[in-house]
Design an enzyme around this catalytic site. Structure first.
Site, short mmCIF file in Angstrom:
data_model
loop_
_atom_site.label_atom_id
_atom_site.label_comp_id
_atom_site.label_asym_id
_atom_site.label_seq_id
_atom_site.Cartn_x
_atom_site.Cartn_y
_atom_site.Cartn_z
N ILE A 1 -5.74 1.52 5.77
CA ILE A 1 -6.64 2.59 6.18
C ILE A 1 -8.04 2.38 5.61
O ILE A 1 -8.99 3.04 6.03
CB ILE A 1 -6.11 3.97 5.77
CG1 ILE A 1 -6.11 4.16 4.26
CG2 ILE A 1 -4.71 4.21 6.34
CD1 ILE A 1 -5.79 5.58 3.82
N ASP A 2 -8.19 1.44 4.66
CA ASP A 2 -9.49 1.20 4.03
C ASP A 2 -10.41 0.31 4.87
O ASP A 2 -11.62 0.27 4.62
CB ASP A 2 -9.30 0.55 2.66
CG ASP A 2 -8.64 1.49 1.66
OD1 ASP A 2 -8.73 2.71 1.86
OD2 ASP A 2 -8.03 0.99 0.71
#
Length: 361
Positions: free
Chosen positions: A139-140
């Site tokens: 998700i980064d």
């Protein structure tokens, strides 16, 4: 009789949306095109490879999982000594056990799905003699060599939704609200969610903030008749004062700051300086849970099918990526070599500044 193609599947590191869609893309493509293929799903990330704990996967295992969050194989984080070895909690080298499972199953390839750390540890597997293909999931969105990762857009949607909902309560109570998004080292998630949801101030690790500038931005909004402010904060946001410290000094400062996260520290400072009620909301792991958004379902499927084709072409030691809208692959060595930080002159940062967003600088 034609020799079997034997492939191991591993989901490693923190979970995120789209992992099952990627597993499905790999499995369905290989079963569709390769007559004699056997697929082994390793349980709980590298632990399954270490312990020889796996599931022989059949066609039915890849059905009905496209929209499921998490991973049907389970996952775990594994410690590793950068550039050297993957270790257990006692520092013992786990590579011999992993190599033994790989050899015993007579695998042609491992497909490893993971984030930044996983790309680095997967390269260690490759260096140990295993054939490896990786997929970028996090998700980064901080993996080098790919424009985006699967899981990222789903997390942006969730973080944006949280900030959207905060607007009405912040307005109703004339409060300052800080919403803390995940992103220890890179600010992609916070930037996208902050812009998408109309945050007034966005704080990311790449741009150290000055508390005076944050207070100034809030006071300026008050003068324009805005009775509330929304601040999107990356968990790794850092002040200009702390930015010049060494990593060890920064850790020590964090232990003594008296607040559980940077957002609570900021909230305390802002409330004292402005006299305005200030609150913190942390969606936390909510951002990486639930079903993948349609974009991530499509992207993860594309990555999975591309990985399957690399296996069929025996192109190992590569990570599947997307660049300029095209699905490509790059060397695992390149993918594992560095982190994709958010450039401070990124066009999205410029656009945010153009509409009046403050970055605390």
């Amino acid at each position: 009789m034609k020799r079997k193609t034997r492939v191991g599947l591993i989901t490693s590191g923190g979970d995120c949306q789209g992992l099952n869609a990627a597993i499905r893309g790999i499995g369905k493509t290989l079963l569709h095109y390769v007559d004699n293929v056997e697929l082994f799903g390793m349980y709980d990330g590298y632990r399954g490879l270490v312990d020889g704990d796996y599931k022989f996967m059949e066609d039915g295992d890849f059905s009905g999982i496209l929209t499921e969050g998490g991973t049907i194989l389970g996952t775990s984080r594994q410690r590793y000594v950068p550039g050297k070895m993957i270790v257990d909690d006692d520092g013992n080298d786990l590579m011999p056990a992993m190599l033994d499972t790989y050899t015993r199953l007579n695998l042609d390839c491992l497909v490893v799905m993971g984030g930044n750390g996983t790309q680095k540890s997967a390269k260690l597997l490759m260096d140990a003699g295993m054939n490896v293909i990786t997929l970028p999931k996090t998700i980064d969105n901080d993996i080098w060599g790919t424009d985006t990762t699967f899981g990222f857009q789903s997390a942006v949607d969730i973080a944006s939704n949280v900030i959207d909902y905060i607007h009405s309560t912040a307005n109703s109570h004339s409060r300052v609200f800080l919403v803390e998004a995940m992103g220890r080292d890179a600010g992609w998630l916070t930037l996208h969610a902050g812009i998408a949801s109309g945050a007034d101030i966005i704080l990311i690790p790449e741009i150290p903030y000055d508390i005076d500038k944050i207070v100034e931005a809030i006071e300026q909004r008050k003068k324009r008749g805005r009775n509330f402010s929304i601040i999107a904060v990356a968990e790794g946001a850092v002040s200009t004062t702390d930015a010049v410290l060494t990593e060890e000094e920064r850790r020590a400062a964090k232990e003594t700051m008296g607040h559980s996260t940077i957002s609570y520290q900021l909230a305390s400072q802002i409330e004292k300086r402005t006299g305005q009620e200030t609150r913190v909301t942390i969606p936390g792991h909510y951002q990486r849970g639930g079903p993948p958004c349609p974009y991530d379902r499509v992207l993860a499927t594309q990555f999975g099918t591309a990985a399957a084709k690399l296996i069929m072409e025996r192109q190992y030691g590569r990570m599947v990526a997307v660049q300029n809208g095209q699905i490509v692959s790059i060397t695992l060595e390149d993918a594992a070599s560095r982190t994709k930080f958010l450039p401070v002159d990124h066009p999205l940062i410029t656009s945010a500044r153009d509409v009046g967003v403050s970055f605390g600088d």
